[in-house]
Structure formats: structure tokens, C-alpha cells
Scaffold this active site. Structure first.
Site, PDB file in Angstrom:
ATOM      1  N   LYS A  73       2.997 -14.220  -1.450  1.00  0.00           N
ATOM      2  CA  LYS A  73       3.113 -12.502  -2.489  1.00  0.00           C
ATOM      3  C   LYS A  73       3.741 -13.062  -3.769  1.00  0.00           C
ATOM      4  O   LYS A  73       3.562 -12.521  -5.000  1.00  0.00           O
ATOM      5  CB  LYS A  73       4.738 -11.978  -2.486  1.00  0.00           C
ATOM      6  N   ALA A 132      -5.816   1.359   0.992  1.00  0.00           N
ATOM      7  CA  ALA A 132      -5.621   2.641   1.290  1.00  0.00           C
ATOM      8  C   ALA A 132      -4.333   3.287   2.867  1.00  0.00           C
ATOM      9  O   ALA A 132      -4.026   4.169   3.321  1.00  0.00           O
ATOM     10  CB  ALA A 132      -6.062   3.650   1.077  1.00  0.00           C
ATOM     11  N   PRO A 134       9.022  -4.925  -3.472  1.00  0.00           N
ATOM     12  CA  PRO A 134      10.240  -3.765  -2.685  1.00  0.00           C
ATOM     13  C   PRO A 134      11.057  -5.172  -1.955  1.00  0.00           C
ATOM     14  O   PRO A 134      10.933  -6.752  -2.153  1.00  0.00           O
ATOM     15  CB  PRO A 134       9.642  -3.034  -1.809  1.00  0.00           C
ATOM     16  N   THR A 183      -2.734  -2.539  -3.800  1.00  0.00           N
ATOM     17  CA  THR A 183      -0.767  -2.927  -2.578  1.00  0.00           C
ATOM     18  C   THR A 183      -1.478  -3.499  -1.285  1.00  0.00           C
ATOM     19  O   THR A 183      -0.725  -4.597  -0.790  1.00  0.00           O
ATOM     20  CB  THR A 183      -0.768  -1.315  -2.221  1.00  0.00           C
TER      21      THR A 183
HETATM   22  P1  NDP Z   1       0.680  -3.010   5.861  1.00  0.00           P
HETATM   23  O1  NDP Z   1       0.006  -3.961   7.352  1.00  0.00           O
HETATM   24  O2  NDP Z   1       0.419  -2.131   6.994  1.00  0.00           O
HETATM   25  O3  NDP Z   1       0.310  -3.174   4.987  1.00  0.00           O
HETATM   26  C1  NDP Z   1      -1.698  -3.608   3.912  1.00  0.00           C
HETATM   27  C2  NDP Z   1      -2.845  -3.111   3.832  1.00  0.00           C
HETATM   28  O4  NDP Z   1      -3.526  -4.652   3.001  1.00  0.00           O
HETATM   29  C3  NDP Z   1      -3.457  -2.639   4.724  1.00  0.00           C
HETATM   30  O5  NDP Z   1      -4.809  -1.818   4.359  1.00  0.00           O
HETATM   31  C4  NDP Z   1      -4.521  -3.554   5.481  1.00  0.00           C
HETATM   32  O6  NDP Z   1      -5.560  -3.668   6.053  1.00  0.00           O
HETATM   33  C5  NDP Z   1      -4.917  -4.786   3.865  1.00  0.00           C
HETATM   34  N1  NDP Z   1      -5.420  -5.750   4.131  1.00  0.00           N
HETATM   35  C6  NDP Z   1      -4.954  -6.941   5.165  1.00  0.00           C
HETATM   36  N2  NDP Z   1      -5.448  -8.013   4.105  1.00  0.00           N
HETATM   37  C7  NDP Z   1      -6.435  -7.777   3.807  1.00  0.00           C
HETATM   38  C8  NDP Z   1      -7.776  -7.783   3.880  1.00  0.00           C
HETATM   39  N3  NDP Z   1      -8.225  -9.589   3.841  1.00  0.00           N
HETATM   40  N4  NDP Z   1      -8.861  -7.077   3.308  1.00  0.00           N
HETATM   41  C9  NDP Z   1      -8.578  -5.956   2.650  1.00  0.00           C
HETATM   42  N5  NDP Z   1      -7.523  -5.442   3.215  1.00  0.00           N
HETATM   43  C10 NDP Z   1      -6.737  -6.344   3.457  1.00  0.00           C
HETATM   44  O7  NDP Z   1       1.871  -3.393   4.875  1.00  0.00           O
HETATM   45  P2  NDP Z   1       2.772  -2.735   4.002  1.00  0.00           P
HETATM   46  O8  NDP Z   1       1.941  -0.951   3.926  1.00  0.00           O
HETATM   47  O9  NDP Z   1       3.841  -3.052   4.807  1.00  0.00           O
HETATM   48  O10 NDP Z   1       2.957  -4.036   2.769  1.00  0.00           O
HETATM   49  C11 NDP Z   1       1.687  -3.313   2.001  1.00  0.00           C
HETATM   50  C12 NDP Z   1       2.278  -4.057   0.292  1.00  0.00           C
HETATM   51  O11 NDP Z   1       3.544  -3.911   0.055  1.00  0.00           O
HETATM   52  C13 NDP Z   1       1.510  -5.600   1.233  1.00  0.00           C
HETATM   53  O12 NDP Z   1       0.981  -6.426  -0.568  1.00  0.00           O
HETATM   54  C14 NDP Z   1       3.244  -5.867   0.903  1.00  0.00           C
HETATM   55  O13 NDP Z   1       3.193  -7.893   0.902  1.00  0.00           O
HETATM   56  C15 NDP Z   1       4.376  -4.937   0.344  1.00  0.00           C
HETATM   57  N6  NDP Z   1       5.330  -5.066   0.441  1.00  0.00           N
HETATM   58  C16 NDP Z   1       5.731  -4.987   1.879  1.00  0.00           C
HETATM   59  C17 NDP Z   1       7.201  -4.722   2.354  1.00  0.00           C
HETATM   60  C18 NDP Z   1       7.591  -4.150   3.209  1.00  0.00           C
HETATM   61  O14 NDP Z   1       8.208  -4.414   4.052  1.00  0.00           O
HETATM   62  N7  NDP Z   1       6.422  -3.362   3.969  1.00  0.00           N
HETATM   63  C19 NDP Z   1       7.839  -5.398   1.482  1.00  0.00           C
HETATM   64  C20 NDP Z   1       7.679  -5.925   0.307  1.00  0.00           C
HETATM   65  C21 NDP Z   1       6.245  -6.208  -0.300  1.00  0.00           C
HETATM   66  P3  NDP Z   1      -5.987  -3.208   7.287  1.00  0.00           P
HETATM   67  O15 NDP Z   1      -5.341  -1.750   7.783  1.00  0.00           O
HETATM   68  O16 NDP Z   1      -6.805  -3.367   7.574  1.00  0.00           O
HETATM   69  O17 NDP Z   1      -5.235  -4.673   7.792  1.00  0.00           O
END
Ligand code: NDP
Length: 327
Positions: free
Chosen positions: A155, A9, A178, A76
Site C-alpha cells: 500500500k 468493483a 482507511p 480501489t
Molecule cells: P477486497 O478484497 O474485498 O477487494 C479488493 C478488490 O481488488 C477486489 O475487487 C479484487 O477482485 C480486486 N483485485 C485484487 N487483486 C486484483 C488483480 N490482480 N487484478 C484485478 N483486480 C484485483 O478488499 P477491500 O474492499 O477491503 O479493499 C479495497 C481497497 O481498500 C484495497 O485497495 C485495500 O488495500 C484498501 N483498504 C482496505 C481496508 C480494509 O480494512 N478493508 C483498509 C485500508 C485500505 P476480486 O473480487 O476478483 O478478487
């Protein structure tokens, strides 16, 4: 009231999803992995009653609690660093194992409806398609190909694992895939997504590689996730989210025009030069894997089935730039 669990989140995209869910009257539970990030999410929604559960994609604790009593799993969370680690498994394991942890806990809790955030990265590097041809949702990235990054493999393998699991257990899965997600951030913790815009605006790239990337606004990505919750036509479907690919030059051009005081390069880097530098520099080596490949993905199915029109790519880009410039 329908209760939705949003994993990760604290993410750039997830915060927009949480806002959209709350606006549409859903109850929200979010997973976070640190109290600091929980505080950030709470600060964005001071009047909302969001529940939080702490968990990590790489550990079993917390998943049963997170899924208990919810109606929909929106997964997500996935690692999204700027650049690949030396060991690809550092990304692949959390992505795949985390997805399976989420799905197993959902199954155990009787949660049958799942929306998964995948990526165009799981689509556009299909070895079976001519490299310059635009992809469709029928394409799948070849996770074993040498030109596929660890993130792209993570992914692809996570989404494949989710479809296999859902098919085996009769779960109702929708994936949202996306492209590069731009648009406004809700707070300065915008992760890797806006870093590309920030880097171009800071003049970090003296020349730009001749590659393209699919682009979508984060507000449309959030809309798509939330629309899927109650839209039965989305069950069993993959939805690319892409308002149209931009080349790096098409990305830098509008930024240079909008911010003339910044030193934003609009010069194309010769492919031969990148190939030489890529032998020594890993981040350039990753770019080389995209030369001569079209990353655009046909994505109009979402508009038809979910009833919206994409915010144009350049508008999404400039919204990111405005946020970055004023932060
Ligand atoms: P962010 O890095 O902002 O968000 C990633 C989220 O995943 C964060 O809440 C992070 O937690 C959490 N997370 C990562 N590793 C772990 C872990 N080991 N355990 C628990 N939580 C974890 O990235 P985005 O919002 O940009 O991406 C969100 C999703 O969208 C992902 O699945 C990404 O692959 C996908 N996506 C993103 C794109 C983009 O351009 N942004 C394009 C296509 C897909 P924490 O805040 O603690 O790090």
C-alpha cells in the site's frame, strides 16, 4: 453526467462506493476480473446501468477500454489477503504495477482526476516517529523496515508511485487512507475486512495481542471517496479515514457483551509469549511487528473538508458483527 471508473468493483469497499455513486447520480463503470464477481455486483444493483470491463492489475489488456470516455478514475483494486505470502512481491507487484497501469491509461485517455484507495497502513509505521506516538497524514510507513508486512509495503509503495506519477504529469490526485474497515457488508463476499471480526466472534483467538488498529465504517469510506469527486478542496490531499483506534481488547469487549453465548476471549496475550510463538508462526510474527507501536492516525481533516462525522468505531464494529452473525 459525470462517469466514474471504479476498479475492483467486486470488492467489499467498492460495492459500497458503487452504491453511493449511483445514489448521488453518477454514471458508473466497474472493472472486474471474473464473470462470477460481475454477476454478484449486478445482483446488488438490478436497476442500475453499470458498465463492466474485465481486466487484471497484472496485465495490460482492458485498461484503455476501461478509461475511455470516463471523467474520474477511482482506483480501489489491490490485493488484500488475510496474511502475507512468502514472497512479498506477490502483493507489491500487483499493487504498484496495477496503480501505474491505471494512471497511465488515465493519462492516455485524458482523465485527470484520480481518487486512490490507499490505507492507514501507508502512514502508521513511519520509522522517523516515536513508535507510540499517534501518526498524522504527514507520516509515511517505512516500506523497508523489518516490522512492516508485505501488505503494508504494497500500500505504501503503490501510494508513493501514484503521488510521483500525479506530480510528474499534473494530475489531480486525492488519496483516501482507511484504517481497518468495518460496518455492514452488502453481500457475503466481504473479503479480508470482516474476517477479523468473524475470527474473534468464532473464538479463534484464545488470547488477544496488546495492539491497536484504526477503525472506520465502510459507509464513511464510501462517502469520502464520492465526496472527493467534486470537492476541489480534496485535490492534492491525503485523507486518513479513522473514527478512532481500538485495541484488540476494546474490540473483543463489545463483541463479548453483545454476543454472550459465543466464546469470545477478552484475555490479553503476554508480549513475551507472542514473541516466542512469532519465531515459528508467521501470522503471529506479523502481530509481533505491531507490539509497542501505536497504529492510531489523526483523521479529522476529512470531517472538516468533506463535511461529515465519523460513525463511531464500536458502532462500525457491531454493524459488522451483526452482519457476520446473521450470514
Ligand atoms: P477486497 O478484497 O474485498 O477487494 C479488493 C478488490 O481488488 C477486489 O475487487 C479484487 O477482485 C480486486 N483485485 C485484487 N487483486 C486484483 C488483480 N490482480 N487484478 C484485478 N483486480 C484485483 O478488499 P477491500 O474492499 O477491503 O479493499 C479495497 C481497497 O481498500 C484495497 O485497495 C485495500 O488495500 C484498501 N483498504 C482496505 C481496508 C480494509 O480494512 N478493508 C483498509 C485500508 C485500505 P476480486 O473480487 O476478483 O478478487
Amino acid at each position: 453526467m459525470t462517469k466514474v471508473l471504479v476498479t475492483g468493483a467486486s470488492g467489499f469497499i467498492a460495492k459500497h462506493i458503487v452504491r453511493e455513486l449511483l445514489d448521488k447520480g453518477y454514471e458508473v463503470r466497474g472493472t472486474i476480473r471474473s464473470d462470477k464477481r460481475k454477476g454478484e455486483v449486478e445482483a446488488l444493483f438490478p436497476n442500475a446501468q453499470i458498465e463492466f470491463v474485465k481486466l487484471d492489475l497484472t496485465a495490460d489488456d482492458g485498461w484503455d477500454e476501461a478509461l475511455s470516455g470516463v471523467d474520474v478514475l477511482m482506483h480501489t483494486a489491490s490485493p488484500f489477503p488475510n496474511g502475507d505470502p512468502d514472497d512479498p512481491e506477490e502483493l507489491i507487484r500487483p499493487a504498484v504495477d496495477g496503480t501505474l497501469r491505471a494512471l497511465n491509461a488515465a493519462k492516455a485517455a485524458g482523465v485527470n482526476r484520480v481518487i486512490l484507495t490507499s490505507s492507514c497502513a501507508a502512514i502508521y509505521k513511519d520509522s522517523a516517529k516515536p513508535p507510540m506516538e499517534r501518526s498524522t497524514e504527514a507520516n509515511w510507513t517505512d516500506a523497508t523496515a523489518s516490522y512492516v508486512t508485505a501488505y503494508e509495503a504494497s500500500k505504501t509503495l503503490a501510494e508513493k508511485a501514484a503521488w510521483d506519477f500525479a506530480n510528474e504529469h499534473g494530475m489531480q490526485l486525492t488519496t483516501i487512507n482507511p484504517g481497518g474497515v468495518f460496518g455492514p457488508a452488502m453481500d457475503p463476499n466481504f473479503g479480508t475486512s470482516l474476517e477479523l471480526v468473524e475470527q474473534v466472534m468464532n473464538g479463534d483467538f484464545p488470547m488477544l495481542p496488546d495492539i491497536n488498529l484504526p477503525v472506520v465504517d465502510v459507509r464513511d469510506v464510501a462517502y469520502m471517496h464520492v465526496n472527493a469527486v467534486d470537492n476541489a478542496e480534496t485535490i492534492g490531499e491525503r485523507f486518513a479515514a479513522n473514527a478512532g483506534a481500538l485495541t484488540m481488547l476494546e474490540l473483543a469487549g463489545p463483541l463479548a457483551a453483545a454476543y454472550p453465548d459465543r466464546k469470545i476471549s477478552t484475555r490479553k496475550a503476554p508480549n513475551w509469549l507472542l514473541k516466542i510463538i512469532g519465531r515459528f508462526d508467521k501470522s503471529v510474527g506479523q502481530v509481533v511487528g505491531n507490539l509497542g507501536r501505536n497504529s492510531d492516525v489523526e483523521a479529522s481533516k476529512a470531517e472538516r473538508i468533506m463535511g461529515f462525522t465519523y460513525i463511531p468505531s464500536v458502532e462500525a464494529l457491531l454493524a459488522s458483527a451483526e452482519y457476520v452473525a446473521n450470514t
